[in-house]
Design a protein around this motif. Sequence first.
Motif: not given
Ligand SMILES: CC(=O)N[C@H]1[C@@H](OP(=O)(O)O)O[C@H](CO)[C@@H](O)[C@@H]1O
Length: 501
Positions: A114, A222, A250, A252, A287-289, A302-303, A326-327, A380-382, A402, A404
């Motif tokens: 992205r 992850n 993470c 980022d 877009p956060v879980g 997850e989002y 989730n951050i 997914f890590v979580f 936070f 990202p």
């Molecule tokens: C699988 C995973 O760890 N997804 C995370 C992760 O998302 P990505 O879009 O994959 O970077 O980082 C987000 C926070 O930046 C968190 O909200 C989300 O749940």
Amino acid sequence: ISSNLHLIPNMDAGQAHVLQFWPELCEAEKDVFLQELSQLDLQGLQDHCEGAARAAASPSASLDPHMEPVPPESVGSVRKSDKHSLAVWGNEGLLQISEDRVGVLLLAGGQGTRLGVQYPKGMYDVGLPSGKTLYQIQAERIHKIQELADRKHGSKCTVPWYIMTSEFTLAPTEKFFKENNYFDLEPSNIVMFEQRMIPAVTFDGKVILQGKGKIAMAPDGNGGLYQALVDNKVLEDMKKRGVQYLHVYCVDNILVKMADPVFIGFCVTKGADCGAKVVEKTSATEPVGVVCRVRGISQVVEYSEIQPETAELRGPGGELVYSAGNICNHFFTRAFLQDVAAAHKGQLKQHVAFKKVPFVDTCGNQVKPTKPNGIKMEKFVFDVFPFSRNFVAFEVEREEEFSPLKNADGAASDSPTTARNALLAQHGRWAKAAQATLVDEPGNTLPPAASASAADNPPAQCEISPLVSYFGEGLEELLKGRALPTALLLDEKRAKELQAQ
Ligand SMILES: CC(=O)N[C@H]1[C@@H](OP(=O)(O)O)O[C@H](CO)[C@@H](O)[C@@H]1O
């Protein structure tokens, strides 16, 4: 080489097409391809392909009907806790750090699609006055947290830095660290390892050929962490060093607090084996879980998998019902990770993503699909949270923790500009709290930035090196009562000068 073909067991398991162009390959290409093929775990591959085909035929049922929010009383919170509790947790965390019981683990295997860069995200420079990359900022925070723990406890501690990379990111990351002299960290305390790659598969379960002698491979998500910990004996390394607690994060998030003593201390004090930092979501579509309960058990949805109607649900005061974002900052005890490695890593859910995967067709033409043609499976890590015995969530303040970096500039959020502004705004607040005034070229006082969104005026250019301050501490003695011209780059040299004045 060809005599080694028998090493590729059972390509007839529905995957014979993989060798379709074998006769056309030159010896060197055959060599490389064979190498790739022989690394595939074929039983695993067959299960993987069948699983992908099943997933394509019948997408897994939505979790939404079984979701409920985590009860507010079971979420720790920076905002809602008094100073004393925060200090107790912070002290506990620093004590654990000083005794070498804390490590940090960076998830850095992603491809930055992205963001649109060809190199690892950690090497990205968001355009700070210092020009520092995300990796450098993180390295300097490790330096500083070790120093803070040592100063308080008279120790000489180490926070080892585990870095999970992938085939895409390992070599450039290694090279970058070497070229930068490991940012003055001890190289033996930086442990890089690689997660596995898995093939992308067509909707009917066939491995996709990206080239005539190359399978389309992608990192296993992850959540590939748990397999990678075993493959690379990382838990043994942690044990040897006496590391009991791990902060996983993470790559980022420019504001990430590496080995955050408050979070570590909170989790340790609560006797947690597993924990996650959350922030309040800004909007239903962010877009956060979300950290929530599913059938009574804490986990993240997850989002990409939550139904929009669920994400939109609001309580009586208009607040989002699922607001715990989730951050990607997690706490694990080593004992919990050992348990996951021994008993649960095979049970991790496979998440299915339908993607456009470039391939060679049966005539050998290279095709760039315009609509999804392949399945990438990710872990997914979580997804280990449900195996925890005592999971805790800890809510932190977004503007402190936070921001990202997900998208290229031009996007309204999560871009290099928003990341840069979030960091500069934070440092501006720290300077103000230390009773400094920031002034522009003609000498006018600059207001601290209220917000760091891309659309707003950028905040004052005030950057404070993590080597000078980790979370705003120690600045008063340097800055109090001073009018400081911007751009201000407060690094160790400038700090010494200010101290001498
Ligand atoms: C699988 C995973 O760890 N997804 C995370 C992760 O998302 P990505 O879009 O994959 O970077 O980082 C987000 C926070 O930046 C968190 O909200 C989300 O749940």
